[in-house]
Design a protein around this motif. Structure first.
Motif, PDB file in Angstrom:
ATOM      1  N   GLY A  90       0.772  -1.239   0.000  1.00  0.00           N
ATOM      2  CA  GLY A  90       0.000   0.000   0.000  1.00  0.00           C
ATOM      3  C   GLY A  90       0.800   1.284   0.000  1.00  0.00           C
ATOM      4  N   GLY A  91       2.114   1.191   0.150  1.00  0.00           N
ATOM      5  CA  GLY A  91       2.942   2.375  -0.016  1.00  0.00           C
ATOM      6  C   GLY A  91       3.221   3.202   1.216  1.00  0.00           C
ATOM      7  N   SER A  92       2.657   2.808   2.362  1.00  0.00           N
ATOM      8  CA  SER A  92       2.922   3.540   3.609  1.00  0.00           C
ATOM      9  C   SER A  92       2.720   2.580   4.777  1.00  0.00           C
ATOM     10  CB  SER A  92       1.978   4.735   3.730  1.00  0.00           C
ATOM     11  OG  SER A  92       2.076   5.312   5.015  1.00  0.00           O
ATOM     12  N   ALA A  93       3.568   2.682   5.810  1.00  0.00           N
ATOM     13  CA  ALA A  93       3.456   1.761   6.945  1.00  0.00           C
ATOM     14  C   ALA A  93       4.136   2.342   8.177  1.00  0.00           C
ATOM     15  CB  ALA A  93       4.102   0.413   6.600  1.00  0.00           C
ATOM     16  N   ASP A  94       3.749   1.822   9.325  1.00  0.00           N
ATOM     17  CA  ASP A  94       4.532   1.989  10.541  1.00  0.00           C
ATOM     18  C   ASP A  94       5.630   0.926  10.495  1.00  0.00           C
ATOM     19  OD1 ASP A  94       2.781   3.960  11.478  1.00  0.00           O
ATOM     20  OD2 ASP A  94       1.526   2.499  12.532  1.00  0.00           O
ATOM     21  N   VAL A  95       6.811   1.236  11.032  1.00  0.00           N
ATOM     22  CA  VAL A  95       7.929   0.305  10.949  1.00  0.00           C
ATOM     23  C   VAL A  95       8.562   0.130  12.322  1.00  0.00           C
ATOM     24  CG1 VAL A  95      10.137  -0.208   9.825  1.00  0.00           C
ATOM     25  CG2 VAL A  95       8.361   1.008   8.554  1.00  0.00           C
ATOM     26  N   LEU A  96       8.756  -1.139  12.693  1.00  0.00           N
ATOM     27  CA  LEU A  96       9.408  -1.507  13.948  1.00  0.00           C
ATOM     28  C   LEU A  96      10.632  -2.336  13.607  1.00  0.00           C
ATOM     29  CD1 LEU A  96       9.753  -2.515  16.949  1.00  0.00           C
ATOM     30  CD2 LEU A  96       7.841  -4.046  16.544  1.00  0.00           C
ATOM     31  N   GLY A 113      11.741   8.664   3.479  1.00  0.00           N
ATOM     32  CA  GLY A 113      10.931   9.254   4.550  1.00  0.00           C
ATOM     33  C   GLY A 113       9.428   9.194   4.395  1.00  0.00           C
ATOM     34  N   PRO A 114       8.889   9.558   3.220  1.00  0.00           N
ATOM     35  CA  PRO A 114       7.426   9.659   3.095  1.00  0.00           C
ATOM     36  C   PRO A 114       6.677   8.341   3.288  1.00  0.00           C
ATOM     37  CG  PRO A 114       8.515  10.875   1.330  1.00  0.00           C
ATOM     38  CD  PRO A 114       9.584  10.101   2.041  1.00  0.00           C
ATOM     39  N   ILE A 115       7.330   7.189   3.105  1.00  0.00           N
ATOM     40  CA  ILE A 115       6.586   5.934   3.208  1.00  0.00           C
ATOM     41  C   ILE A 115       6.495   5.432   4.655  1.00  0.00           C
ATOM     42  CG2 ILE A 115       7.258   5.306   0.854  1.00  0.00           C
ATOM     43  CD1 ILE A 115       9.063   3.135   1.987  1.00  0.00           C
ATOM     44  N   VAL A 116       7.237   6.085   5.574  1.00  0.00           N
ATOM     45  CA  VAL A 116       7.210   5.676   6.987  1.00  0.00           C
ATOM     46  C   VAL A 116       6.312   6.629   7.759  1.00  0.00           C
ATOM     47  CG1 VAL A 116       8.584   5.228   9.054  1.00  0.00           C
ATOM     48  CG2 VAL A 116       9.561   4.773   6.786  1.00  0.00           C
ATOM     49  N   ARG A 117       5.302   6.063   8.437  1.00  0.00           N
ATOM     50  CA  ARG A 117       4.396   6.917   9.213  1.00  0.00           C
ATOM     51  C   ARG A 117       4.923   7.095  10.632  1.00  0.00           C
ATOM     52  NH1 ARG A 117      -0.951   6.884  12.359  1.00  0.00           N
ATOM     53  NH2 ARG A 117       0.065   5.097  13.322  1.00  0.00           N
ATOM     54  N   LYS A 118       5.131   5.978  11.344  1.00  0.00           N
ATOM     55  CA  LYS A 118       5.744   6.025  12.678  1.00  0.00           C
ATOM     56  C   LYS A 118       6.870   5.002  12.717  1.00  0.00           C
ATOM     57  CE  LYS A 118       1.976   7.756  15.599  1.00  0.00           C
ATOM     58  NZ  LYS A 118       1.253   7.560  16.883  1.00  0.00           N
ATOM     59  N   LEU A 119       7.867   5.287  13.543  1.00  0.00           N
ATOM     60  CA  LEU A 119       9.067   4.462  13.614  1.00  0.00           C
ATOM     61  C   LEU A 119       9.302   4.020  15.057  1.00  0.00           C
ATOM     62  CD1 LEU A 119      11.750   3.503  12.162  1.00  0.00           C
ATOM     63  CD2 LEU A 119      12.704   5.731  12.817  1.00  0.00           C
ATOM     64  N   ALA A 204      20.777  13.481   6.043  1.00  0.00           N
ATOM     65  CA  ALA A 204      19.313  13.538   6.064  1.00  0.00           C
ATOM     66  C   ALA A 204      18.838  13.535   7.509  1.00  0.00           C
ATOM     67  CB  ALA A 204      18.732  12.332   5.324  1.00  0.00           C
ATOM     68  N   ALA A 205      17.601  13.975   7.689  1.00  0.00           N
ATOM     69  CA  ALA A 205      16.920  13.819   8.977  1.00  0.00           C
ATOM     70  C   ALA A 205      15.484  13.433   8.671  1.00  0.00           C
ATOM     71  CB  ALA A 205      16.970  15.110   9.783  1.00  0.00           C
ATOM     72  N   TRP A 206      14.835  12.795   9.646  1.00  0.00           N
ATOM     73  CA  TRP A 206      13.430  12.400   9.501  1.00  0.00           C
ATOM     74  C   TRP A 206      12.701  12.874  10.746  1.00  0.00           C
ATOM     75  CZ3 TRP A 206      10.065   8.807  11.998  1.00  0.00           C
ATOM     76  CH2 TRP A 206       8.879   8.516  11.275  1.00  0.00           C
ATOM     77  N   ASP A 207      11.694  13.722  10.545  1.00  0.00           N
ATOM     78  CA  ASP A 207      11.089  14.368  11.720  1.00  0.00           C
ATOM     79  C   ASP A 207       9.748  13.777  12.119  1.00  0.00           C
ATOM     80  OD1 ASP A 207       9.543  15.329   9.689  1.00  0.00           O
ATOM     81  OD2 ASP A 207      10.050  17.453   9.993  1.00  0.00           O
ATOM     82  N   GLY A 208       9.441  12.585  11.623  1.00  0.00           N
ATOM     83  CA  GLY A 208       8.205  11.923  12.033  1.00  0.00           C
ATOM     84  C   GLY A 208       8.291  11.403  13.461  1.00  0.00           C
ATOM     85  N   PRO A 209       7.186  10.828  13.975  1.00  0.00           N
ATOM     86  CA  PRO A 209       7.173  10.306  15.350  1.00  0.00           C
ATOM     87  C   PRO A 209       8.032   9.044  15.456  1.00  0.00           C
ATOM     88  CG  PRO A 209       4.936  10.477  14.435  1.00  0.00           C
ATOM     89  CD  PRO A 209       5.893  10.669  13.306  1.00  0.00           C
ATOM     90  N   ALA A 210       9.023   9.079  16.346  1.00  0.00           N
ATOM     91  CA  ALA A 210       9.934   7.944  16.514  1.00  0.00           C
ATOM     92  C   ALA A 210      10.052   7.593  17.997  1.00  0.00           C
ATOM     93  CB  ALA A 210      11.311   8.276  15.947  1.00  0.00           C
ATOM     94  N   LEU A 211       9.895   6.315  18.301  1.00  0.00           N
ATOM     95  CA  LEU A 211      10.055   5.831  19.675  1.00  0.00           C
ATOM     96  C   LEU A 211      11.318   4.976  19.738  1.00  0.00           C
ATOM     97  CD1 LEU A 211       9.041   5.321  22.603  1.00  0.00           C
ATOM     98  CD2 LEU A 211       7.788   3.345  21.700  1.00  0.00           C
ATOM     99  N   PHE A 231      19.460  14.557  16.472  1.00  0.00           N
ATOM    100  CA  PHE A 231      19.877  15.266  15.259  1.00  0.00           C
ATOM    101  C   PHE A 231      19.237  14.621  14.031  1.00  0.00           C
ATOM    102  CE2 PHE A 231      22.844  15.820  11.681  1.00  0.00           C
ATOM    103  CZ  PHE A 231      22.865  17.205  11.609  1.00  0.00           C
ATOM    104  N   LEU A 232      19.271  13.278  13.966  1.00  0.00           N
ATOM    105  CA  LEU A 232      18.712  12.562  12.814  1.00  0.00           C
ATOM    106  C   LEU A 232      17.193  12.442  12.904  1.00  0.00           C
ATOM    107  CD1 LEU A 232      21.348   9.675  12.533  1.00  0.00           C
ATOM    108  CD2 LEU A 232      21.079  11.615  10.967  1.00  0.00           C
ATOM    109  N   PHE A 233      16.677  12.337  14.146  1.00  0.00           N
ATOM    110  CA  PHE A 233      15.245  12.104  14.376  1.00  0.00           C
ATOM    111  C   PHE A 233      14.724  13.120  15.387  1.00  0.00           C
ATOM    112  CE2 PHE A 233      17.273   8.108  13.173  1.00  0.00           C
ATOM    113  CZ  PHE A 233      16.514   7.760  12.066  1.00  0.00           C
ATOM    114  N   PRO A 234      14.445  14.348  14.922  1.00  0.00           N
ATOM    115  CA  PRO A 234      14.022  15.410  15.850  1.00  0.00           C
ATOM    116  C   PRO A 234      12.760  15.063  16.636  1.00  0.00           C
ATOM    117  CG  PRO A 234      14.517  16.314  13.663  1.00  0.00           C
ATOM    118  CD  PRO A 234      14.556  14.825  13.529  1.00  0.00           C
ATOM    119  N   GLY A 235      11.940  14.134  16.093  1.00  0.00           N
ATOM    120  CA  GLY A 235      10.707  13.754  16.787  1.00  0.00           C
ATOM    121  C   GLY A 235      10.885  12.582  17.737  1.00  0.00           C
TER     122      GLY A 235
END
Length: 266
Positions: A90-96, A113-119, A204-211, A231-235
């Motif tokens: 489907g082109g987009s997912a959460d990734v663990l 970046g755009p295909i990852v919703r949450k990390l 690069a940096a990715w500013d999506g939600p990351a746990l 620095f890489l993951f501001p979120g």
């Protein structure tokens, strides 16, 4: 519910083997990337439980289990493999991702970046590590398959070679007893160990939600790694599971599942 379907990579000889849990729902699917010497099967319990709300797709990484063997085993290639799976669902997912899979998941977010919703990154940081995992390759290479007719035979041999109990049963999940071989490309994993222990330099940096979820008793994610992570993951947010080591999902599966579920649903 809880139905696991293995794609076996039949139609995509270059695509990762996947084990799919549950049906698509209104929530994004979750893709799970295992660590070094692991497999999609290792994640069965957690994947099944999380599939009550969303489809969960666990992958066998290249050079592991039922996925293709390939001489290149670095994080940009591992990330591209996962991107191909996400494209198929489907082109987009959460990734663990855990450990090696966590580094692959971070690289995926930084490069695609755009295909990852949450990390969710389990017990690993985007840094180079000095503690190699090569001793486990030596132990697995030393197993005498002429003396192996069941899984426990290999576990006894690994015990004699100094491998701790929890890791004996973990490694032997990648045993092909009938074929008298490991389902791990030990030669390539050994030669590529510097890439596996390292982390690519990415502008690069990715500013999506990351746990960043760590074992409270693990030394893989240290306070001095946090600046690099931010620095890489501001979120990025950080959490620990008390009493768990590096294999936190195996040691504290209920706590791990709850932390992941809460973050994905937030």
């Amino acid at each position: 519910m809880g139905l696991a379907v293995s794609t076996g990579g039949l139609y995509h000889p270059h695509m990762l083997n996947t084990i799919v849990h549950g049906e698509p729902t209104s929530l994004p699917p979750l893709v799970i990337a295992h660590g070094l010497y692991g497999s999609a099967r290792n994640w069965g319990v957690i994947a099944r439980r999380l599939s009550d709300e969303r489809q969960v797709v666990a992958v066998d990484m290249r050079n592991h289990a039922n996925s293709m063997w390939n001489p290149q085993h670095d994080y940009p290639h591992l990330a591209d493999d996962i991107a191909e799976v996400i494209d198929q669902i489907g082109g987009s997912a959460d990734v663990l991702g855990h450990s090696m899979g966590g580094k692959a998941a971070m690289t995926l977010a930084l490069q695609h970046g755009p295909i990852v919703r949450k990390l969710v990154v389990a017990d690993i940081a985007p840094v180079a590590y000095s503690h190699s995992q090569i001793q486990f390759i030596e132990a697995m290479r030393a197993v005498d398959f002429s003396q192996v007719s069941r899984r426990s035979d290999a576990e006894y041999q690994l015990a004699d070679l100094g491998v701790e109990k929890a890791l004996q049963s973990f490694f032997t999940q990648s045993l092909d007893i009938a074929g008298k071989r490991w389902l791990l490309n030990l030669d390539i994993l050994a030669s590529e160990m510097p890439n596996i222990m390292g982390f690519p330099k990415l502008e690069a940096a990715w500013d999506g939600p990351a746990l960043f979820l760590s074992g409270g008793a693990s030394d893989y994610v240290l306070p001095e790694h946090r600046d690099t992570v931010r620095f890489l993951f501001p979120g990025a947010r950080f959490a620990k599971i008390p009493g768990a080591g590096h294999w936190l999902h195996a040691e504290k599966p209920r706590e791990f599942e709850a932390a992941v579920r809460t973050f994905l649903n937030a």
